[in-house]
Structures are given as structure tokens and as C-alpha cells.
Write a protein that holds these residues in place. Structure first.
Motif, PDB file in Angstrom:
ATOM      1  N   LYS A 381       0.868  -1.187   0.000  1.00 14.63           N
ATOM      2  CA  LYS A 381       0.000   0.000   0.000  1.00 14.63           C
ATOM      3  C   LYS A 381       0.901   1.232   0.000  1.00 14.63           C
ATOM      4  CE  LYS A 381      -4.264  -1.483   2.067  1.00 14.63           C
ATOM      5  NZ  LYS A 381      -5.504  -0.964   2.549  1.00 14.63           N
ATOM      6  N   ILE A 382       0.354   2.350  -0.416  1.00 14.04           N
ATOM      7  CA  ILE A 382       1.148   3.582  -0.400  1.00 14.04           C
ATOM      8  C   ILE A 382       0.582   4.557   0.637  1.00 14.04           C
ATOM      9  CG2 ILE A 382       2.042   3.465  -2.757  1.00 14.04           C
ATOM     10  CD1 ILE A 382      -0.307   5.376  -3.506  1.00 14.04           C
ATOM     11  N   LYS A 383       1.496   5.429   1.106  1.00 11.05           N
ATOM     12  CA  LYS A 383       1.146   6.411   2.130  1.00 11.05           C
ATOM     13  C   LYS A 383       0.699   7.687   1.415  1.00 11.05           C
ATOM     14  CE  LYS A 383       3.624   7.725   6.303  1.00 11.05           C
ATOM     15  NZ  LYS A 383       4.967   7.875   6.864  1.00 11.05           N
ATOM     16  N   VAL A 384      -0.492   8.159   1.751  1.00 12.39           N
ATOM     17  CA  VAL A 384      -1.020   9.372   1.100  1.00 12.39           C
ATOM     18  C   VAL A 384      -1.283  10.444   2.154  1.00 12.39           C
ATOM     19  CG1 VAL A 384      -2.861  10.291  -0.359  1.00 12.39           C
ATOM     20  CG2 VAL A 384      -2.145   7.915  -0.602  1.00 12.39           C
ATOM     21  N   LYS A 385      -0.815  11.645   1.873  1.00 13.10           N
ATOM     22  CA  LYS A 385      -1.014  12.748   2.808  1.00 13.10           C
ATOM     23  C   LYS A 385      -2.477  13.190   2.773  1.00 13.10           C
ATOM     24  CE  LYS A 385       0.995  17.132   4.098  1.00 13.10           C
ATOM     25  NZ  LYS A 385       1.984  18.160   3.789  1.00 13.10           N
ATOM     26  N   VAL A 386      -3.050  13.354   3.959  1.00 11.85           N
ATOM     27  CA  VAL A 386      -4.448  13.774   4.041  1.00 11.85           C
ATOM     28  C   VAL A 386      -4.509  15.292   4.150  1.00 11.85           C
ATOM     29  CG1 VAL A 386      -6.578  13.610   5.395  1.00 11.85           C
ATOM     30  CG2 VAL A 386      -5.043  11.636   5.223  1.00 11.85           C
ATOM     31  N   GLU A 387      -5.343  15.880   3.327  1.00 14.36           N
ATOM     32  CA  GLU A 387      -5.548  17.330   3.381  1.00 14.36           C
ATOM     33  C   GLU A 387      -6.308  17.671   4.664  1.00 14.36           C
ATOM     34  OE1 GLU A 387      -4.339  20.589   2.090  1.00 14.36           O
ATOM     35  OE2 GLU A 387      -4.003  18.910   0.707  1.00 14.36           O
ATOM     36  N   ARG A 388      -5.759  18.537   5.525  1.00 10.98           N
ATOM     37  CA  ARG A 388      -6.443  18.885   6.788  1.00 10.98           C
ATOM     38  C   ARG A 388      -7.545  19.897   6.514  1.00 10.98           C
ATOM     39  NH1 ARG A 388      -3.690  17.828  11.523  1.00 10.98           N
ATOM     40  NH2 ARG A 388      -5.728  18.332  12.388  1.00 10.98           N
ATOM     41  N   SER A 389      -8.654  19.732   7.229  1.00  7.16           N
ATOM     42  CA  SER A 389      -9.795  20.632   6.997  1.00  7.16           C
ATOM     43  C   SER A 389      -9.897  21.704   8.081  1.00  7.16           C
ATOM     44  CB  SER A 389     -11.082  19.813   6.943  1.00  7.16           C
ATOM     45  OG  SER A 389     -11.201  19.045   8.126  1.00  7.16           O
ATOM     46  N   ILE A 390      -8.785  21.975   8.730  1.00  2.65           N
ATOM     47  CA  ILE A 390      -8.743  22.991   9.782  1.00  2.65           C
ATOM     48  C   ILE A 390      -7.473  23.806   9.547  1.00  2.65           C
ATOM     49  CG2 ILE A 390      -7.675  21.277  11.316  1.00  2.65           C
ATOM     50  CD1 ILE A 390      -8.683  22.667  13.714  1.00  2.65           C
ATOM     51  N   GLU A 391      -7.522  25.080   9.878  1.00  4.34           N
ATOM     52  CA  GLU A 391      -6.344  25.943   9.705  1.00  4.34           C
ATOM     53  C   GLU A 391      -5.737  26.277  11.053  1.00  4.34           C
ATOM     54  OE1 GLU A 391      -7.667  29.498   7.790  1.00  4.34           O
ATOM     55  OE2 GLU A 391      -8.507  28.406   6.099  1.00  4.34           O
ATOM     56  N   GLU A 392      -4.517  26.780  11.019  1.00  6.71           N
ATOM     57  CA  GLU A 392      -3.895  27.257  12.249  1.00  6.71           C
ATOM     58  C   GLU A 392      -4.569  28.549  12.694  1.00  6.71           C
ATOM     59  OE1 GLU A 392       0.204  27.325  11.072  1.00  6.71           O
ATOM     60  OE2 GLU A 392       0.359  25.153  11.200  1.00  6.71           O
ATOM     61  N   GLY A 393      -4.395  28.877  13.964  1.00 10.44           N
ATOM     62  CA  GLY A 393      -4.960  30.122  14.487  1.00 10.44           C
ATOM     63  C   GLY A 393      -5.928  29.878  15.633  1.00 10.44           C
ATOM     64  N   PHE A 394      -6.516  30.981  16.100  1.00 12.50           N
ATOM     65  CA  PHE A 394      -7.426  30.926  17.247  1.00 12.50           C
ATOM     66  C   PHE A 394      -8.842  30.549  16.837  1.00 12.50           C
ATOM     67  CE2 PHE A 394      -4.159  33.495  19.293  1.00 12.50           C
ATOM     68  CZ  PHE A 394      -4.274  33.161  20.636  1.00 12.50           C
ATOM     69  N   TYR A 395      -9.490  29.752  17.673  1.00 10.04           N
ATOM     70  CA  TYR A 395     -10.906  29.432  17.545  1.00 10.04           C
ATOM     71  C   TYR A 395     -11.539  29.598  18.915  1.00 10.04           C
ATOM     72  CZ  TYR A 395      -9.617  27.103  13.168  1.00 10.04           C
ATOM     73  OH  TYR A 395      -9.143  26.815  11.920  1.00 10.04           O
ATOM     74  N   GLU A 396     -12.786  30.074  18.949  1.00 11.08           N
ATOM     75  CA  GLU A 396     -13.445  30.324  20.228  1.00 11.08           C
ATOM     76  C   GLU A 396     -14.836  29.723  20.254  1.00 11.08           C
ATOM     77  OE1 GLU A 396     -14.048  34.570  20.544  1.00 11.08           O
ATOM     78  OE2 GLU A 396     -14.933  34.664  18.549  1.00 11.08           O
ATOM     79  N   VAL A 397     -15.398  29.625  21.455  1.00  9.63           N
ATOM     80  CA  VAL A 397     -16.788  29.179  21.557  1.00  9.63           C
ATOM     81  C   VAL A 397     -17.674  30.317  21.044  1.00  9.63           C
ATOM     82  CG1 VAL A 397     -16.260  27.716  23.560  1.00  9.63           C
ATOM     83  CG2 VAL A 397     -17.165  30.020  23.933  1.00  9.63           C
ATOM     84  N   PRO A 398     -18.883  30.022  20.583  1.00 10.75           N
ATOM     85  CA  PRO A 398     -19.754  31.098  20.072  1.00 10.75           C
ATOM     86  C   PRO A 398     -20.273  31.990  21.206  1.00 10.75           C
ATOM     87  CG  PRO A 398     -20.910  29.002  20.063  1.00 10.75           C
ATOM     88  CD  PRO A 398     -19.501  28.693  20.460  1.00 10.75           C
ATOM     89  N   PRO A 399     -20.780  33.176  20.861  1.00 12.71           N
ATOM     90  CA  PRO A 399     -21.269  34.105  21.893  1.00 12.71           C
ATOM     91  C   PRO A 399     -22.247  33.467  22.879  1.00 12.71           C
ATOM     92  CG  PRO A 399     -21.229  35.216  19.783  1.00 12.71           C
ATOM     93  CD  PRO A 399     -20.867  33.773  19.513  1.00 12.71           C
ATOM     94  N   CYS A 400     -23.111  32.575  22.415  1.00 14.18           N
ATOM     95  CA  CYS A 400     -24.122  32.005  23.317  1.00 14.18           C
ATOM     96  C   CYS A 400     -23.498  31.124  24.387  1.00 14.18           C
ATOM     97  CB  CYS A 400     -25.180  31.223  22.523  1.00 14.18           C
ATOM     98  SG  CYS A 400     -24.557  29.737  21.729  1.00 14.18           S
ATOM     99  N   ALA A 401     -22.237  30.738  24.223  1.00 14.89           N
ATOM    100  CA  ALA A 401     -21.581  29.867  25.208  1.00 14.89           C
ATOM    101  C   ALA A 401     -20.454  30.595  25.939  1.00 14.89           C
ATOM    102  CB  ALA A 401     -21.018  28.621  24.528  1.00 14.89           C
TER     103      ALA A 401
END
Ligand SMILES: [Zn+2]
Length: 421
Positions: A381-401
Motif C-alpha cells: 500500500k502507499i502512504k497518502v497525505k491527508v488534506e487537513r480541513s482545519i487551519e492554524e490560528g485561534f478558535y473560540e466558543v460562540p457568543p451564546c456559550a
């Protein structure tokens, strides 16, 4: 004579609000020809303290007048309005002259009350040592917040305009035009924030508790908050008051470099590498584990954090992140994260045929792979790099939380951020 009045723990889950009682006291003081200088301060204390079920907010304000008379007025108001029948309500008030040497002690005491746990003994020690006039009702636990609200220095601060209901409306459903709050947000954001939650379709500014608050508009600009308050359409406003607050400042967060261990009932910024992939449990809560300099620590994004959980679910083993949140039951309750470095993720796939470019098939157990059409073969089998669906940087909970003390990303001067609005 100029002195600070600090007051705390007059409300309960069934009603009242220390900010409202403070407004009544300030009105009474002014009727008695005293002067309240500047805005009152609404100080949020350690949000994880187990015996505090609500916002854990104390109020202080600066008064010019007669201390003894102010003491009597405050005591009368507290006796009339405090929710004394609730066993968790233990009001306290303090009267600290501006030149009292206690002020030097109170700065540190206050920081401890926001980040750490302060005992009643420590509060009573300061009161005794500096002979601070005070009002202690029932257990008087409110003395801790009362002292802290007087002593806290606000290197960073925000504003909140609180509008209160007509007393005859207390406990009834709040009458307001939802759409007008969204309009107020569109026209004044980012100078105001957390008025509404667009994604989750919630008006955050209007509470659902039985207290006297009709709405609260938060922000960094007096002018923008005033403008927002003129846009919102609601039932009649009885009283309104601006407060200077430590809300939205992250003042509760202890940096990992300041401490030698992680303890329950404290809030931190911790750096770690994901060592266990996020997983869901019943109820929609998401958990994962990071390896920090203090060892392995479990992190949680609970169901009320809504779409923030979708970000968390995309984390993979090897990701380097900073987590911000309160530790309870050895678990960090996430308020935000900063993704510093995404790990490279690979998956194993069947090899591709070098002639036709299609995926090869298994040629049988231990026989490698082959292309049926071209008769090409490959061993592994061959090793394939998976494209990440998240970027670097800050993420926060939404205002309601959002927690009162949590600094929203809109207030943070950082390069990479993903604001939930
Ligand atoms: Zn082929």
C-alpha cells in the motif's frame, strides 16, 4: 470623605441582581446629597468557585459623602432587597476610605479572587487589620467579592450597559423585538460584541433568569453601546446604568508559565500536543487529551459550545495547540484554542497503476496489488497525505456559550483568528 463601597452576593437564582441593588443604593445616596463618582465597577470573580451558581459578579463604586450615613443607607437597602431566604445568598458590603492602607493589600487580594480561591478568613483578616466598616449578613461570604471589587485594578476593561425592568414585570417573560437586537449588532459590532449569536440565532444580551435585568450591551465604546441601546426595541426600561467591568478580558486565565501544577477550580492557558483523538460521548460532548508540561490533561468541548465542537473534532494526534479554559474534575472546559501547528496526517491506500492511473486491487492475501486491465503489479500500500480541513490560528466558543470573563477573539490583537459570531 471619599470611600469605596463594595457589595456582593445579594442575589439568588430566584431573583435580584447585585448590580440592580447597587443602582438602588447609588440612587439613595444621591437623594441624601452624596455623590457617586464615575461609573460603578462590575467585577467578575473566579467563575469556577463551586458554591457560586451564577455569574459570580461583585460591584463597587466611589462615593463622596458621609461614610456613617452611607453605611446606614446601604444596610437598609440590603435588608430590603437581598434574597436572604436563599441559603446560598450570603451578602456582604465593605466601606473602604480611599487613603486606607488596605488598598495596597486589596489589589493582590482581588487578583487572587479572580484567578484563585480566597477564604473567608483572609477577607476577615483584612477587614480586622485595617478596621474596615462592613456589613455581614448570614455567612457574609459576599465580603470576599465586596473587598475584591474595591481592590481590583483594571489594566484591561470593557463596558456594559445594563437596562432594568419595571419592578412589576420581574419574573414575567421579557418582551422585546428579537430582530432589533440583531440590527443593533450589525450596526455597532465590533465596538459592541456578544449582543446576539448569529449562527445559533440567539439574543445573548437578554437573560432568561428571573432577575431585574432586561438586557445588557457589552463593548469597548460608550458611544457604540449607547447607539446600540437606541436601536433595540423592548418593554419599558425602568433604570439603566453603565458599568466598567473585567468582562471579556481573560483576567481569570493563569498562564502555564506562572505555575508549577494544574489544579481544579482554576483557569489556564496550557500548551500541549494532542495525544488522543477527539471523540464524542452521549449528549454531544467532545473530549480529547493533550500532553502538556504537567503531563496528560483531558480537554472538553461540551454540547452548549455548539459549532466550536466541529473545530475540535478536526484535531488529530500530533497537533500542537494552546487551550484556554477552566479546570474542573481534572478536565479543561474549553473557552478557546490556538492551533499552533497542524500535524501531517497520512493514510494508507492501494497503489495507483502507473499505466492507466487507476487504483490497483488486492491480488489476494499476501499477493500484493495489481491492475486487472494493464497487468501491472505493486507490493505494498502507499502512504497518502491527508488534506487537513482545519487551519492554524485561534478558535473560540460562540457568543451564546461565552463566559463573562472570556476574552472574545474580536478583542484580541492576534494575526490568525476565526471568529464565531
Ligand atoms: Zn492500469
Amino acid at each position: 470623605m471619599r470611600f469605596w463601597i463594595g457589595i456582593d452576593d445579594t442575589d439568588s437564582s430566584k431573583g435580584m441582581c447585585t448590580t440592580y441593588l447597587s443602582v438602588i443604593i447609588m440612587e439613595e445616596l444621591e437623594k441624601a446629597r452624596m455623590k457617586v463618582e464615575g461609573f460603578p465597577r462590575l467585577i467578575r470573580l473566579n467563575p469556577t468557585i463551586p458554591y457560586k451558581t451564577r455569574g459570580n459578579g461583585a460591584v463597587s463604586f466611589l462615593v463622596k459623602g458621609d461614610l456613617q450615613e452611607a453605611y446606614e443607607i446601604t444596610k437598609n437597602c440590603m435588608e430590603t432587597y437581598s434574597m436572604l431566604e436563599d441559603e446560598k445568598t450570603n451578602p456582604g458590603a465593605v466601606f473602604v476610605e480611599v487613603n486606607n492602607k488596605a488598598m495596597n493589600y486589596l489589589h493582590n487580594f482581588a487578583v487572587k479572587a479572580v484567578k484563585d480561591v480566597v477564604s473567608m478568613d483572609q477577607a476577615l483578616f483584612i477587614i480586622g487589620k485595617f478596621m474596615i466598616p462592613h456589613i455581614k449578613m448570614k455567612l457574609g461570604r459576599g465580603l470576599i467579592g465586596a473587598l475584591a471589587s474595591v481592590g481590583l485594578e483594571l489594566y484591561d476593561y470593557t463596558l456594559e450597559l445594563l437596562a432594568y425592568r419595571k419592578p412589576e414585570r420581574f419574573g414575567t417573560e421579557r418582551d422585546y423585538d428579537k430582530e432589533s437586537f440583531f440590527r443593533a449588532d450589525s450596526e455597532t459590532y465590533p465596538l459592541t460584541w456578544d449582543t446576539v449569536d448569529w449562527h445559533n440565532d440567539v439574543v445573548v444580551a437578554v437573560p432568561s433568569s428571573p432577575d431585574p435585568v432586561l438586557y445588557g450591551i457589552r463593548g469597548d465604546s460608550l458611544e457604540a453601546i449607547e447607539r446600540a441601546s437606541k436601536i433595540v426595541i423592548t418593554e419599558e426600561v425602568d433604570k439603566r446604568q453603565f458599568f466598567i467591568t473585567n468582562q471579556g478580558t481573560d483576567m481569570h486565565i493563569i498562564d502555564e508559565n506562572e505555575v508549577n501544577e494544574v489544579e481544579n477550580y482554576h483557569s489556564y492557558r496550557l500548551r500541549g500536543t494532542v495525544v488522543e483523538k477527539p471523540y464524542d460521548i452521549e449528549g454531544g460532548h467532545v473530549f480529547f487529551t493533550i500532553e502538556t508540561k504537567f503531563g496528560r490533561i483531558k480537554c472538553a468541548a461540551f454540547e452548549p459550545t455548539k459549532q466550536f465542537r466541529d473545530v475540535i473534532r478536526k484535531l488529530e494526534i500530533g497537533d500542537l495547540i494552546d487551550v484556554y479554559g477552566s479546570v474542573k474534575r481534572e478536565t479543561v472546559n474549553l473557552e478557546k484554542i490556538n492551533v499552533l501547528n497542524l500535524a501531517e496526517v497520512y493514510k494508507m491506500e492501494n497503489p495507483t497503476c502507473p499505466v492507466c492511473g487507476k487504483k490497483m486491487e488486492s491480488a489476494g492475501r499476501g499477493q500484493g496489488y495489481r491492475c486487472r486491465k494493464c497487468k501491472t503489479k505493486a507490493e505494498d500500500k502507499i502512504k497518502v497525505k491527508v488534506e487537513r480541513s482545519i487551519e492554524e490560528g485561534f478558535y473560540e466558543v460562540p457568543p451564546c456559550a461565552r463566559r463573562h470573563l472570556s476574552k472574545p477573539l474580536v478583542r484580541m490583537d492576534v494575526e490568525k483568528k476565526h471568529v464565531f459570531r
